[in-house]
Design a protein around this motif. Structure first.
Motif, mmCIF file in Angstrom:
data_model
loop_
_atom_site.group_PDB
_atom_site.id
_atom_site.type_symbol
_atom_site.label_atom_id
_atom_site.label_comp_id
_atom_site.label_asym_id
_atom_site.label_seq_id
_atom_site.Cartn_x
_atom_site.Cartn_y
_atom_site.Cartn_z
ATOM 1 N N ARG A 145 8.838 -18.997 79.251
ATOM 2 C CA ARG A 145 7.588 -19.333 78.570
ATOM 3 C C ARG A 145 7.737 -19.015 77.083
ATOM 4 N NH1 ARG A 145 3.816 -15.849 82.473
ATOM 5 N NH2 ARG A 145 5.343 -14.373 81.679
ATOM 6 N N ILE A 146 7.060 -19.819 76.258
ATOM 7 C CA ILE A 146 7.007 -19.511 74.835
ATOM 8 C C ILE A 146 5.554 -19.328 74.440
ATOM 9 C CG2 ILE A 146 9.152 -20.675 74.227
ATOM 10 C CD1 ILE A 146 7.467 -23.011 73.192
ATOM 11 N N LYS A 147 5.319 -18.492 73.465
ATOM 12 C CA LYS A 147 3.969 -18.241 72.981
ATOM 13 C C LYS A 147 3.843 -18.896 71.615
ATOM 14 C CE LYS A 147 0.618 -14.562 72.546
ATOM 15 N NZ LYS A 147 0.372 -13.137 72.706
ATOM 16 N N LEU A 148 2.871 -19.795 71.484
ATOM 17 C CA LEU A 148 2.674 -20.510 70.233
ATOM 18 C C LEU A 148 1.708 -19.757 69.333
ATOM 19 C CD1 LEU A 148 2.314 -24.106 71.691
ATOM 20 C CD2 LEU A 148 4.344 -23.059 70.692
ATOM 21 N N PRO A 149 1.906 -19.831 68.025
ATOM 22 C CA PRO A 149 0.982 -19.173 67.096
ATOM 23 C C PRO A 149 -0.443 -19.725 67.256
ATOM 24 C CG PRO A 149 3.000 -19.820 65.979
ATOM 25 C CD PRO A 149 3.045 -20.426 67.339
ATOM 26 N N LYS A 150 -1.438 -18.890 66.958
ATOM 27 C CA LYS A 150 -2.842 -19.266 67.152
ATOM 28 C C LYS A 150 -3.257 -20.464 66.311
ATOM 29 C CE LYS A 150 -4.441 -14.694 68.412
ATOM 30 N NZ LYS A 150 -5.283 -13.557 68.052
ATOM 31 N N ASP A 151 -2.650 -20.661 65.150
ATOM 32 C CA ASP A 151 -3.058 -21.797 64.320
ATOM 33 C C ASP A 151 -2.461 -23.120 64.801
ATOM 34 O OD1 ASP A 151 -0.537 -20.872 63.505
ATOM 35 O OD2 ASP A 151 -0.791 -21.613 61.467
ATOM 36 N N ILE A 152 -1.593 -23.073 65.811
ATOM 37 C CA ILE A 152 -1.021 -24.287 66.388
ATOM 38 C C ILE A 152 -1.732 -24.665 67.684
ATOM 39 C CG2 ILE A 152 1.038 -25.255 67.493
ATOM 40 C CD1 ILE A 152 2.709 -23.829 65.487
ATOM 41 N N ALA A 153 -2.013 -23.697 68.529
ATOM 42 C CA ALA A 153 -2.624 -23.988 69.824
ATOM 43 C C ALA A 153 -3.600 -22.882 70.213
ATOM 44 C CB ALA A 153 -1.550 -24.115 70.892
ATOM 45 N N ALA A 154 -4.670 -23.303 70.868
ATOM 46 C CA ALA A 154 -5.669 -22.369 71.370
ATOM 47 C C ALA A 154 -5.578 -22.339 72.893
ATOM 48 C CB ALA A 154 -7.061 -22.821 70.936
ATOM 49 N N PRO A 155 -6.075 -21.286 73.526
ATOM 50 C CA PRO A 155 -6.054 -21.250 74.994
ATOM 51 C C PRO A 155 -6.727 -22.490 75.582
ATOM 52 C CG PRO A 155 -6.682 -19.120 74.124
ATOM 53 C CD PRO A 155 -6.649 -20.072 72.956
ATOM 54 N N GLY A 156 -6.080 -23.105 76.539
ATOM 55 C CA GLY A 156 -6.622 -24.290 77.192
ATOM 56 C C GLY A 156 -6.162 -25.605 76.577
ATOM 57 N N ASP A 157 -5.549 -25.572 75.388
ATOM 58 C CA ASP A 157 -5.031 -26.796 74.790
ATOM 59 C C ASP A 157 -3.925 -27.371 75.670
ATOM 60 O OD1 ASP A 157 -6.692 -26.596 72.625
ATOM 61 O OD2 ASP A 157 -5.128 -26.030 71.191
ATOM 62 N N ARG A 158 -3.815 -28.700 75.675
ATOM 63 C CA ARG A 158 -2.756 -29.361 76.444
ATOM 64 C C ARG A 158 -1.791 -30.012 75.470
ATOM 65 N NH1 ARG A 158 -5.793 -32.992 80.718
ATOM 66 N NH2 ARG A 158 -3.782 -33.972 80.567
ATOM 67 N N SER A 159 -0.514 -29.973 75.807
ATOM 68 C CA SER A 159 0.517 -30.556 74.960
ATOM 69 C C SER A 159 1.516 -31.313 75.812
ATOM 70 C CB SER A 159 1.260 -29.461 74.189
ATOM 71 O OG SER A 159 0.384 -28.763 73.345
ATOM 72 N N LEU A 160 2.165 -32.277 75.190
ATOM 73 C CA LEU A 160 3.279 -32.986 75.821
ATOM 74 C C LEU A 160 4.559 -32.353 75.314
ATOM 75 C CD1 LEU A 160 2.172 -36.690 75.266
ATOM 76 C CD2 LEU A 160 2.110 -35.417 77.402
ATOM 77 N N ILE A 161 5.491 -32.084 76.201
ATOM 78 C CA ILE A 161 6.798 -31.572 75.825
ATOM 79 C C ILE A 161 7.804 -32.663 76.147
ATOM 80 C CG2 ILE A 161 8.560 -29.830 76.241
ATOM 81 C CD1 ILE A 161 6.302 -27.907 76.960
ATOM 82 N N ILE A 162 8.502 -33.131 75.114
ATOM 83 C CA ILE A 162 9.452 -34.220 75.267
ATOM 84 C C ILE A 162 10.850 -33.703 74.941
ATOM 85 C CG2 ILE A 162 10.062 -36.545 74.514
ATOM 86 C CD1 ILE A 162 7.083 -36.753 73.558
ATOM 87 N N PRO A 163 11.749 -33.652 75.948
ATOM 88 C CA PRO A 163 13.123 -33.241 75.662
ATOM 89 C C PRO A 163 13.871 -34.386 74.959
ATOM 90 C CG PRO A 163 12.847 -33.630 78.015
ATOM 91 C CD PRO A 163 11.510 -33.843 77.376
ATOM 92 N N VAL A 164 14.526 -34.062 73.855
ATOM 93 C CA VAL A 164 15.279 -35.040 73.075
ATOM 94 C C VAL A 164 16.649 -34.431 72.800
ATOM 95 C CG1 VAL A 164 15.366 -36.421 70.963
ATOM 96 C CG2 VAL A 164 13.160 -35.876 71.991
ATOM 97 N N GLY A 165 17.624 -34.789 73.620
ATOM 98 C CA GLY A 165 18.948 -34.185 73.462
ATOM 99 C C GLY A 165 18.849 -32.688 73.696
ATOM 100 N N GLY A 166 19.340 -31.907 72.761
ATOM 101 C CA GLY A 166 19.280 -30.454 72.867
ATOM 102 C C GLY A 166 18.038 -29.868 72.217
#
Length: 56
Positions: free
Chosen positions: A12-33
């Motif tokens: 798991r990674i923890k994102l800074p508060k100014d990027i994401a708030a609890p409950g926010d949804r994000s797409l994670i797209i793997p691109v190569g490495g």
């Protein structure tokens, strides 16, 4: 702005508060490495209605 985050023992990674708030949804797209993280709208269908045309 650039942030450095570190995965914990459960990958798991923890994102800074100014990027994401609890409950926010994000797409994670793997691109190569690398990964691309895109924040999703709380109402994706309404947000895409101006550019995504569908037939009911």
């Amino acid at each position: 702005m650039v942030y450095v985050v570190k995965a914990d023992d459960k990958s798991r990674i923890k994102l800074p508060k100014d990027i994401a708030a609890p409950g926010d949804r994000s797409l994670i797209i793997p691109v190569g490495g690398k990964i691309v993280l895109l924040k999703m709208s709380p109402k994706p269908i309404e947000a895409s209605s101006s550019w995504l045309h569908t037939e009911y």
